[in-house]
Design an enzyme around this catalytic site. Structure first.
Site, PDB file in Angstrom:
ATOM      1  CD  GLU A   1      -3.000  -0.871   2.357  1.00 44.34           C
ATOM      2  OE1 GLU A   1      -2.767  -0.036   3.251  1.00 44.34           O
ATOM      3  OE2 GLU A   1      -3.984  -1.622   2.378  1.00 44.34           O
TER       4      GLU A   1
ATOM      5  CD  GLU B   1      -4.207  -5.460   3.825  1.00 42.89           C
ATOM      6  OE1 GLU B   1      -3.003  -5.725   3.627  1.00 42.89           O
ATOM      7  OE2 GLU B   1      -4.602  -4.458   4.456  1.00 42.89           O
TER       8      GLU B   1
HETATM    9  C1  IDC Z   1      -2.403  -3.304  10.590  1.00 39.35           C
HETATM   10  C2  IDC Z   1      -2.514  -4.428  11.597  1.00 39.35           C
HETATM   11  C3  IDC Z   1      -2.159  -3.921  12.948  1.00 39.35           C
HETATM   12  C4  IDC Z   1      -0.783  -3.282  12.886  1.00 39.35           C
HETATM   13  C5  IDC Z   1      -0.684  -2.219  11.800  1.00 39.35           C
HETATM   14  C6  IDC Z   1       0.751  -1.741  11.623  1.00 39.35           C
HETATM   15  O1  IDC Z   1      -3.823  -4.953  11.556  1.00 39.35           O
HETATM   16  O2  IDC Z   1      -2.151  -4.985  13.879  1.00 39.35           O
HETATM   17  O3  IDC Z   1      -0.493  -2.696  14.127  1.00 39.35           O
HETATM   18  O4  IDC Z   1      -1.110  -2.777  10.568  1.00 39.35           O
HETATM   19  O5  IDC Z   1       0.821  -0.493  11.146  1.00 39.35           O
HETATM   20  C7  IDC Z   1      -3.856  -1.948   5.914  1.00 39.35           C
HETATM   21  C8  IDC Z   1      -2.483  -2.497   5.906  1.00 39.35           C
HETATM   22  C9  IDC Z   1      -2.278  -3.469   7.044  1.00 39.35           C
HETATM   23  C10 IDC Z   1      -2.951  -2.967   8.303  1.00 39.35           C
HETATM   24  C11 IDC Z   1      -4.461  -2.954   8.050  1.00 39.35           C
HETATM   25  C12 IDC Z   1      -5.295  -2.528   9.251  1.00 39.35           C
HETATM   26  O6  IDC Z   1      -2.136  -3.117   4.680  1.00 39.35           O
HETATM   27  O7  IDC Z   1      -0.899  -3.617   7.249  1.00 39.35           O
HETATM   28  O8  IDC Z   1      -2.666  -3.865   9.336  1.00 39.35           O
HETATM   29  N1  IDC Z   1      -4.735  -2.097   6.907  1.00 39.35           N
HETATM   30  O9  IDC Z   1      -4.935  -1.255   9.674  1.00 39.35           O
HETATM   31  N2  IDC Z   1      -4.409  -1.212   4.973  1.00 39.35           N
HETATM   32  C13 IDC Z   1      -5.628  -0.848   5.374  1.00 39.35           C
HETATM   33  C14 IDC Z   1      -5.867  -1.406   6.615  1.00 39.35           C
END
Ligand code: IDC
Length: 402
Positions: free
Chosen positions: A238, A325
């Site tokens: 992303e 995702e």
């Molecule tokens: C989130 C995880 C969380 C972690 C965070 C790190 O769920 O536990 O602390 O990342 O920064 C994304 C991302 C994905 C995110 C997820 C939810 O690709 O890495 O994971 N998210 O926030 N894009 C949209 C949402």
């Protein structure tokens, strides 16, 4: 069948130190202080508090977070049980004695569809791991077998964070992380599943920040697995912040040829600006490679009609999209689930035969984790082991047809 079998090598006592995600730098975080935080997982595993997140404009802010981590410090890699041969029976979607990946073989992108070796369109669907640096215990044969046989999935995504704390390019042990990726590929291969190797750009915002690491990583993985037909490469999860589509194109134009040197026709997934929401920018100026799909990510409690209509427009106009995702909750990965919106997304993905992976296979105390935070089982999960998200998506997968 072109699978080459690599004996799965086990990372004996892969010890994750300071693996609490609370220590991670946040995408929207301007407070350097949180970067220094290195809470031990055990300190926070019990907190169970949820992030309180502010969502604005349907984009994805990683707001302040205080959620607990369910990662264990000393990791069980599922016993590393030996897998059956790649032609083992697959009770999932095909119902055939041949594995799903053997049946469908090398994939290519035709129009907006993933197409199999027989020229039929095919959909991949399954779970994404959480960051494998923090939750390596789910990179196991038995976990993936459960996802294949009990959850009816045909694909697994391995998320390798780059810039978060202990990520590949931020203090992580690169050799151990690569070993874990290879194990994950081997398990998926043994099980006849497709596998996505996800270079999980997030905190770094612009994939060019760690481009040299990406080039080295993808060169090595593609040289080892170039003859596999079940591997897809996702070169930047992303991109976000001020990263433009031109920045991403320039990165892709360097990384894709590196992969293609070893794996001439692999399917490659490319992230888009604004946390992989701006697929219209890719549509306006696509890459000049074959077998590329562009990723769109949604979190159903945040992203609704606007992003769905963007998806519909772009796909109708011919853009190949892979939803590598998504979550049923909000973009922080927490908050409440919105299953009504999630269902609308599912219907749209069905309508256009779009492949998808759900975030995340872990027991972190956050809404998007499909296992309850108290669940220590790393495979063969019962109803009671699943979070609300887990129960919903497992049902959805079980009813899914290709
Ligand atoms: C989130 C995880 C969380 C972690 C965070 C790190 O769920 O536990 O602390 O990342 O920064 C994304 C991302 C994905 C995110 C997820 C939810 O690709 O890495 O994971 N998210 O926030 N894009 C949209 C949402």
């Amino acid at each position: 069948m072109k699978f080459k079998y690599y004996p799965a090598f086990i990372l004996a006592a892969f010890i994750v130190t300071g693996c609490g995600m609370e220590g991670l730098p946040l995408a929207e975080d301007t407070d350097g202080g949180s970067r220094a935080s290195t809470l031990q997982a055990a300190d926070i595993a019990s907190s169970g508090s949820q992030a309180s997140t502010e969502i604005s404009n349907g984009s994805f802010p990683l707001g302040s977070q205080a959620s607990g981590a369910g990662a264990s410090e000393s990791t069980d890699l599922g016993g590393g049980s030996p897998g059956p041969s790649a032609s083992a029976g697959n009770t999932s979607s095909s119902g055939s004695a041949e594995s799903f990946a053997a049946l469908h073989g090398a994939l290519s992108v035709k129009g907006t569809s993933l197409t199999d070796q027989n020229g039929s369109s095919v959909r991949l669907y399954g779970m994404s791991t959480h960051g494998i640096a923090w939750f390596p215990q789910y990179v196991s044969y038995d976990a993936f077998r459960t996802l294949r046989d009990d959850w009816n999935t045909n694909c697994v995504r391995l998320a390798l964070y780059t810039d978060e704390y202990n990520g590949y390019s931020n203090g992580g042990n690169q050799e151990e992380l690569k070993s874990l990726v290879k194990e994950g590929i081997d398990y998926a291969t043994d099980l006849g599943m497709y596998v996505i190797v996800d270079w999980h750009v997030l905190n770094d915002r612009d994939p060019n920040v760690h481009k040299e690491d990406a080039v080295g990583f993808f060169r090595e993985i593609s040289s080892l697995y170039g003859d596999h037909t079940n591997i897809l490469y996702e070169i930047c999860n992303e991109p976000n912040g001020s990263t433009t589509w031109d920045n991403i194109k320039s990165y892709a134009n360097e990384v894709i040829p590196v992969i293609r040197e070893n794996d001439a026709d692999a399917v490659i997934l490319v992230g888009t600006p604004t946390w992989s929401q701006d697929i219209h920018q890719a549509a306006a100026s696509p890459l000049e490679f074959d077998n590329v799909m562009y990723t769109l990510h949604f979190y159903a409690a945040t992203h609704t009609d606007d992003l769905r209509s963007r998806l519909e427009t772009c796909v109708s106009e011919g853009l190949p999209v892979f939803i590598s995702e998504f979550g049923m909750c909000d973009a922080s990965g927490s908050g409440g689930n919105d299953f009504g919106q999630a269902e609308k997304w599912m219907e749209l993905m069905d309508k256009y035969q779009i492949s998808f992976c759900c975030w995340n296979l872990a027991n972190k105390a956050e809404t998007s984790s499909v296992l309850k935070s108290g669940c220590d089982k790393t495979s063969d999960w019962a109803d009671d082991d699943l979070s609300e998200s887990g129960r919903w998506i497992r049902e959805r997968f079980r009813g899914q047809t290709e």
